[in-house]
Design a protein around this motif. Structure first.
Motif, PDB file in Angstrom:
ATOM      1  N   GLU A  17     -30.861 -11.226 -93.034  1.00 50.90           N
ATOM      2  CA  GLU A  17     -30.346 -12.429 -92.386  1.00 50.90           C
ATOM      3  C   GLU A  17     -31.506 -13.114 -91.675  1.00 50.90           C
ATOM      4  OE1 GLU A  17     -26.009 -10.510 -91.216  1.00 50.90           O
ATOM      5  OE2 GLU A  17     -27.362 -11.168 -89.646  1.00 50.90           O
ATOM      6  N   ARG A  18     -31.692 -14.394 -91.937  1.00 52.97           N
ATOM      7  CA  ARG A  18     -32.762 -15.149 -91.290  1.00 52.97           C
ATOM      8  C   ARG A  18     -32.142 -16.094 -90.267  1.00 52.97           C
ATOM      9  NH1 ARG A  18     -38.322 -17.319 -93.306  1.00 52.97           N
ATOM     10  NH2 ARG A  18     -38.623 -15.138 -92.824  1.00 52.97           N
ATOM     11  N   PHE A  19     -32.614 -15.982 -89.036  1.00 51.50           N
ATOM     12  CA  PHE A  19     -32.256 -16.898 -87.959  1.00 51.50           C
ATOM     13  C   PHE A  19     -33.290 -18.014 -87.975  1.00 51.50           C
ATOM     14  CE2 PHE A  19     -33.004 -18.411 -83.654  1.00 51.50           C
ATOM     15  CZ  PHE A  19     -31.723 -18.702 -83.218  1.00 51.50           C
ATOM     16  N   SER A  20     -32.844 -19.259 -88.072  1.00 54.51           N
ATOM     17  CA  SER A  20     -33.763 -20.398 -88.089  1.00 54.51           C
ATOM     18  C   SER A  20     -33.207 -21.523 -87.242  1.00 54.51           C
ATOM     19  CB  SER A  20     -33.942 -20.933 -89.516  1.00 54.51           C
ATOM     20  OG  SER A  20     -34.518 -19.975 -90.341  1.00 54.51           O
ATOM     21  N   PRO A  37     -43.089  -3.951 -84.545  1.00 52.90           N
ATOM     22  CA  PRO A  37     -42.618  -5.184 -83.934  1.00 52.90           C
ATOM     23  C   PRO A  37     -42.218  -6.221 -84.984  1.00 52.90           C
ATOM     24  CG  PRO A  37     -45.004  -5.028 -83.731  1.00 52.90           C
ATOM     25  CD  PRO A  37     -44.539  -3.751 -84.345  1.00 52.90           C
ATOM     26  N   VAL A  38     -41.556  -7.253 -84.521  1.00 55.23           N
ATOM     27  CA  VAL A  38     -40.978  -8.252 -85.414  1.00 55.23           C
ATOM     28  C   VAL A  38     -41.918  -9.444 -85.609  1.00 55.23           C
ATOM     29  CG1 VAL A  38     -38.646  -7.584 -84.715  1.00 55.23           C
ATOM     30  CG2 VAL A  38     -39.756  -9.544 -83.602  1.00 55.23           C
ATOM     31  N   THR A  39     -41.620 -10.213 -86.637  1.00 50.51           N
ATOM     32  CA  THR A  39     -42.380 -11.422 -86.934  1.00 50.51           C
ATOM     33  C   THR A  39     -41.539 -12.653 -86.619  1.00 50.51           C
ATOM     34  OG1 THR A  39     -43.745 -10.452 -88.670  1.00 50.51           O
ATOM     35  CG2 THR A  39     -43.351 -12.801 -88.824  1.00 50.51           C
ATOM     36  N   VAL A  40     -42.166 -13.605 -85.954  1.00 49.11           N
ATOM     37  CA  VAL A  40     -41.585 -14.923 -85.721  1.00 49.11           C
ATOM     38  C   VAL A  40     -42.540 -15.925 -86.353  1.00 49.11           C
ATOM     39  CG1 VAL A  40     -41.074 -16.671 -83.960  1.00 49.11           C
ATOM     40  CG2 VAL A  40     -40.385 -14.277 -83.593  1.00 49.11           C
ATOM     41  N   ILE A  98     -34.726 -11.876 -79.123  1.00 53.66           N
ATOM     42  CA  ILE A  98     -35.623 -12.749 -79.879  1.00 53.66           C
ATOM     43  C   ILE A  98     -34.990 -14.129 -80.073  1.00 53.66           C
ATOM     44  CG2 ILE A  98     -36.793 -13.112 -82.096  1.00 53.66           C
ATOM     45  CD1 ILE A  98     -38.102 -10.880 -80.491  1.00 53.66           C
ATOM     46  N   GLU A  99     -33.728 -14.154 -80.432  1.00 51.23           N
ATOM     47  CA  GLU A  99     -33.051 -15.430 -80.663  1.00 51.23           C
ATOM     48  C   GLU A  99     -32.939 -16.254 -79.384  1.00 51.23           C
ATOM     49  OE1 GLU A  99     -29.466 -14.503 -82.935  1.00 51.23           O
ATOM     50  OE2 GLU A  99     -30.712 -13.345 -84.332  1.00 51.23           O
ATOM     51  N   ASP A 100     -32.693 -15.592 -78.259  1.00 47.79           N
ATOM     52  CA  ASP A 100     -32.697 -16.296 -76.969  1.00 47.79           C
ATOM     53  C   ASP A 100     -34.075 -16.903 -76.698  1.00 47.79           C
ATOM     54  OD1 ASP A 100     -30.045 -15.638 -76.503  1.00 47.79           O
ATOM     55  OD2 ASP A 100     -30.497 -14.076 -75.025  1.00 47.79           O
ATOM     56  N   ARG A 133     -33.560 -11.038 -88.875  1.00 46.30           N
ATOM     57  CA  ARG A 133     -32.849 -10.176 -87.937  1.00 46.30           C
ATOM     58  C   ARG A 133     -33.058  -8.683 -88.211  1.00 46.30           C
ATOM     59  NH1 ARG A 133     -27.137 -13.458 -87.388  1.00 46.30           N
ATOM     60  NH2 ARG A 133     -27.822 -14.727 -85.617  1.00 46.30           N
ATOM     61  N   MET A 134     -33.402  -7.980 -87.145  1.00 46.97           N
ATOM     62  CA  MET A 134     -33.609  -6.541 -87.213  1.00 46.97           C
ATOM     63  C   MET A 134     -32.330  -5.822 -87.657  1.00 46.97           C
ATOM     64  SD  MET A 134     -35.690  -3.988 -86.879  1.00 46.97           S
ATOM     65  CE  MET A 134     -37.076  -4.647 -85.979  1.00 46.97           C
ATOM     66  N   ALA A 135     -31.195  -6.266 -87.150  1.00 50.71           N
ATOM     67  CA  ALA A 135     -29.939  -5.598 -87.512  1.00 50.71           C
ATOM     68  C   ALA A 135     -29.700  -5.657 -89.015  1.00 50.71           C
ATOM     69  CB  ALA A 135     -28.768  -6.216 -86.749  1.00 50.71           C
TER      70      ALA A 135
END
Length: 177
Positions: free
Chosen positions: A8-11, A112-115, A154-156, A130-132
């Motif tokens: 899932e990609r948050f954009s 760690p995550v990528t933004v 991250i989304e916040d 999304r990590m989940a």
């Protein structure tokens, strides 16, 4: 063995300038000297010393920057133009990674995550996988809860940066636990 993972990609897209968005993210995460950070974590003799070393590196969001890649500089060299501007940020919290990896060791390959922050004609785009969603195939409720908490954090951060709202500690949801 090969497994398929649906991501899932948050954009979101911001009307703020690239510099404003990037500055808001950078203001909210810690920027430790990575040589000193790794030295202090490796020299920690107790869990308390390790946690203290990590806490010192975190910003007001409970996150830190590990590295920043200026992908735009490479793309611009190939086009000879001043655009696009594109930065890949690798951010996270080793304590959150530890909580996930104790349940699902493969979590260490995602944290760690990528933004990605990139400038396009319609605005500045902020993207995060999304990590989940990475960890959903493992069907572990404990890791999923930690991953969702990280996703929210991250989304916040990205929503705040896109809006370029005054970033204060009270604005951040989630915990470092």
């Amino acid at each position: 063995m090969i497994s398929k993972v649906d991501v899932e990609r948050f954009s979101l897209t911001s009307s703020r300038s690239f510099d404003e968005v990037l500055a808001a993210i950078n203001d909210a995460v810690g920027h430790p000297d990575m040589t000193e950070f790794w030295r202090s974590t490796h020299q920690a003799r107790t869990v308390g010393e390790l946690e203290n070393s990590i806490q010192k590196a975190l910003g007001k969001t409970g996150l830190m920057s590990f590295v920043e890649f200026d992908h735009g500089a490479i793309v611009r060299k190939m086009t000879g133009r001043d655009t696009p501007r594109m930065v890949r940020l690798v951010i996270g919290n080793p304590l959150i990674m530890q909580q996930m990896a104790k349940h699902v060791p493969d979590a260490g390959s995602y944290a760690p995550v990528t933004v990605l922050v990139d400038e396009r004609p319609d605005g500045v785009h902020l993207s995060y996988d999304r990590m989940a969603s990475f960890l959903a195939p493992y069907a572990n409720a404990d890791v999923f809860a930690v991953a969702r908490n990280l996703d929210n954090k991250i989304e916040d951060l990205l929503q705040q940066a896109a809006a370029y709202v005054a970033l204060e500690l009270a604005d951040w949801s989630g915990s470092n636990e």
